[in-house]
Motif scaffolding. Structure first.
Motif, PDB file in Angstrom:
ATOM      1  N   UNK A  44     -11.815 -38.793  23.893  1.00  0.00           N
ATOM      2  CA  UNK A  44     -13.066 -38.500  24.597  1.00  0.00           C
ATOM      3  C   UNK A  44     -12.880 -38.672  26.108  1.00  0.00           C
ATOM      4  N   UNK A  45     -12.279 -39.772  26.502  1.00  0.00           N
ATOM      5  CA  UNK A  45     -12.105 -40.057  27.924  1.00  0.00           C
ATOM      6  C   UNK A  45     -11.142 -39.095  28.609  1.00  0.00           C
ATOM      7  N   UNK A  46     -10.034 -38.774  27.949  1.00  0.00           N
ATOM      8  CA  UNK A  46      -9.061 -37.861  28.558  1.00  0.00           C
ATOM      9  C   UNK A  46      -9.581 -36.435  28.619  1.00  0.00           C
ATOM     10  N   UNK A  47     -10.335 -36.029  27.629  1.00  0.00           N
ATOM     11  CA  UNK A  47     -10.891 -34.677  27.613  1.00  0.00           C
ATOM     12  C   UNK A  47     -12.142 -34.581  28.480  1.00  0.00           C
ATOM     13  N   UNK A  48     -12.719 -35.744  28.836  1.00  0.00           N
ATOM     14  CA  UNK A  48     -13.914 -35.831  29.657  1.00  0.00           C
ATOM     15  C   UNK A  48     -15.109 -35.133  29.027  1.00  0.00           C
ATOM     16  N   UNK A  49     -15.271 -35.326  27.719  1.00  0.00           N
ATOM     17  CA  UNK A  49     -16.449 -34.798  27.028  1.00  0.00           C
ATOM     18  C   UNK A  49     -17.533 -35.870  27.019  1.00  0.00           C
ATOM     19  N   UNK A  50     -18.775 -35.423  26.935  1.00  0.00           N
ATOM     20  CA  UNK A  50     -19.888 -36.360  26.903  1.00  0.00           C
ATOM     21  C   UNK A  50     -20.305 -36.716  25.487  1.00  0.00           C
ATOM     22  N   UNK A  51     -19.968 -35.858  24.556  1.00  0.00           N
ATOM     23  CA  UNK A  51     -20.467 -36.037  23.199  1.00  0.00           C
ATOM     24  C   UNK A  51     -19.358 -35.856  22.170  1.00  0.00           C
ATOM     25  N   UNK A  52     -19.349 -36.737  21.172  1.00  0.00           N
ATOM     26  CA  UNK A  52     -18.432 -36.630  20.042  1.00  0.00           C
ATOM     27  C   UNK A  52     -19.289 -36.400  18.805  1.00  0.00           C
ATOM     28  N   UNK A  53     -18.949 -35.367  18.038  1.00  0.00           N
ATOM     29  CA  UNK A  53     -19.681 -35.056  16.816  1.00  0.00           C
ATOM     30  C   UNK A  53     -18.701 -35.122  15.655  1.00  0.00           C
ATOM     31  N   UNK A  54     -19.017 -35.956  14.667  1.00  0.00           N
ATOM     32  CA  UNK A  54     -18.162 -36.050  13.484  1.00  0.00           C
ATOM     33  C   UNK A  54     -18.541 -34.961  12.501  1.00  0.00           C
ATOM     34  N   UNK A  55     -17.543 -34.247  12.004  1.00  0.00           N
ATOM     35  CA  UNK A  55     -17.738 -33.204  11.000  1.00  0.00           C
ATOM     36  C   UNK A  55     -16.814 -33.485   9.827  1.00  0.00           C
ATOM     37  N   UNK A  56     -17.286 -33.168   8.622  1.00  0.00           N
ATOM     38  CA  UNK A  56     -16.510 -33.487   7.417  1.00  0.00           C
ATOM     39  C   UNK A  56     -15.981 -32.277   6.676  1.00  0.00           C
ATOM     40  N   UNK A  57     -16.500 -31.089   6.990  1.00  0.00           N
ATOM     41  CA  UNK A  57     -16.111 -29.916   6.206  1.00  0.00           C
ATOM     42  C   UNK A  57     -16.030 -28.675   7.083  1.00  0.00           C
ATOM     43  N   UNK A  58     -15.450 -27.627   6.526  1.00  0.00           N
ATOM     44  CA  UNK A  58     -15.387 -26.342   7.220  1.00  0.00           C
ATOM     45  C   UNK A  58     -16.801 -25.831   7.501  1.00  0.00           C
ATOM     46  N   UNK A  59     -17.698 -26.034   6.559  1.00  0.00           N
ATOM     47  CA  UNK A  59     -19.089 -25.596   6.729  1.00  0.00           C
ATOM     48  C   UNK A  59     -19.733 -26.288   7.920  1.00  0.00           C
ATOM     49  N   UNK A  60     -19.486 -27.587   8.078  1.00  0.00           N
ATOM     50  CA  UNK A  60     -20.017 -28.324   9.233  1.00  0.00           C
ATOM     51  C   UNK A  60     -19.532 -27.691  10.542  1.00  0.00           C
ATOM     52  N   UNK A  61     -18.283 -27.270  10.575  1.00  0.00           N
ATOM     53  CA  UNK A  61     -17.715 -26.662  11.782  1.00  0.00           C
ATOM     54  C   UNK A  61     -18.354 -25.305  12.035  1.00  0.00           C
ATOM     55  N   UNK A  62     -18.475 -24.493  11.003  1.00  0.00           N
ATOM     56  CA  UNK A  62     -19.061 -23.159  11.159  1.00  0.00           C
ATOM     57  C   UNK A  62     -20.513 -23.251  11.622  1.00  0.00           C
ATOM     58  N   UNK A  63     -21.223 -24.276  11.159  1.00  0.00           N
ATOM     59  CA  UNK A  63     -22.642 -24.421  11.492  1.00  0.00           C
ATOM     60  C   UNK A  63     -22.905 -25.319  12.699  1.00  0.00           C
ATOM     61  N   UNK A  64     -21.877 -25.643  13.471  1.00  0.00           N
ATOM     62  CA  UNK A  64     -22.032 -26.569  14.602  1.00  0.00           C
ATOM     63  C   UNK A  64     -22.959 -26.011  15.672  1.00  0.00           C
ATOM     64  N   UNK A  65     -23.028 -24.697  15.804  1.00  0.00           N
ATOM     65  CA  UNK A  65     -23.905 -24.102  16.808  1.00  0.00           C
ATOM     66  C   UNK A  65     -25.362 -24.516  16.581  1.00  0.00           C
ATOM     67  N   UNK A  66     -25.784 -24.560  15.320  1.00  0.00           N
ATOM     68  CA  UNK A  66     -27.156 -24.985  14.993  1.00  0.00           C
ATOM     69  C   UNK A  66     -27.380 -26.423  15.454  1.00  0.00           C
ATOM     70  N   UNK A  67     -26.402 -27.282  15.221  1.00  0.00           N
ATOM     71  CA  UNK A  67     -26.511 -28.673  15.613  1.00  0.00           C
ATOM     72  C   UNK A  67     -26.566 -28.809  17.134  1.00  0.00           C
ATOM     73  N   UNK A  68     -25.760 -28.019  17.827  1.00  0.00           N
ATOM     74  CA  UNK A  68     -25.746 -28.077  19.290  1.00  0.00           C
ATOM     75  C   UNK A  68     -27.055 -27.547  19.887  1.00  0.00           C
ATOM     76  N   UNK A  69     -27.635 -26.540  19.261  1.00  0.00           N
ATOM     77  CA  UNK A  69     -28.901 -25.992  19.763  1.00  0.00           C
ATOM     78  C   UNK A  69     -30.034 -26.988  19.608  1.00  0.00           C
ATOM     79  N   UNK A  70     -29.942 -27.854  18.602  1.00  0.00           N
ATOM     80  CA  UNK A  70     -30.978 -28.844  18.381  1.00  0.00           C
ATOM     81  C   UNK A  70     -30.833 -30.067  19.266  1.00  0.00           C
ATOM     82  N   UNK A  71     -29.725 -30.168  19.994  1.00  0.00           N
ATOM     83  CA  UNK A  71     -29.453 -31.357  20.816  1.00  0.00           C
ATOM     84  C   UNK A  71     -30.308 -31.429  22.061  1.00  0.00           C
TER      85      UNK A  71
END
Length: 128
Positions: A101-128
């Motif tokens: 997180x620190x080296x990449x300088x991202x503000x947010x870490x999201x844990x995902x467990x499946x391929x479906x979680x990755x494909x649907x990440x846009x929905x999660x990001x829009x709700x943030x």
């Protein structure tokens, strides 16, 4: 012992951090590095490349339109942790999340467990 002593980033990896790709920890050298030189533009393509039982770090910079109509390009770290990965890999990746997180300088870490979680990440990001 601090995280920075356990794991390392090569200069080449640091240069590539802003690209949308998969990163892994090399178990022998303890270096966090890209899995390959592939840069992904579609969530489906990325999901197809995820291993069934190994964690990965995914740096994501993906343009999307928020519910307000505003265009946003969040830069986040997806921490892919499949249910069936072995405990030693879980521990290894858990110990490196903050360093990544620190080296990449991202503000947010999201844990995902499946391929479906990755494909649907846009929905999660829009709700943030």
């Amino acid at each position: 012992m601090s995280d920075s002593r356990l794991y390392s980033f090569s200069p080449e990896t640091k240069e590539k951090l802003r690209k949308f790709r998969l990163d892994m920890i090399d178990a022998k050298s303890q270096e966090i590095r890209p899995c390959d030189d592939e840069v992904y533009s579609k969530m489906e393509d990325l999901a197809d490349e995820l291993p069934d039982s190994s964690p990965r770090f995914i740096l994501l910079s993906h343009p999307l339109t928020m519910s307000s109509g505003r265009l946003a390009v969040p830069y986040v770290l997806l921490y892919y942790l499949p249910e069936n990965c072995n405990p030693s890999q879980r521990m290894m990746y858990a110990g490196a999340v903050e360093l990544m997180r620190n080296n990449a300088e991202v503000n947010r870490v999201i844990e995902v467990e499946s391929e479906t979680d990755v494909i649907e990440i846009e929905k999660k990001l829009q709700g943030a």
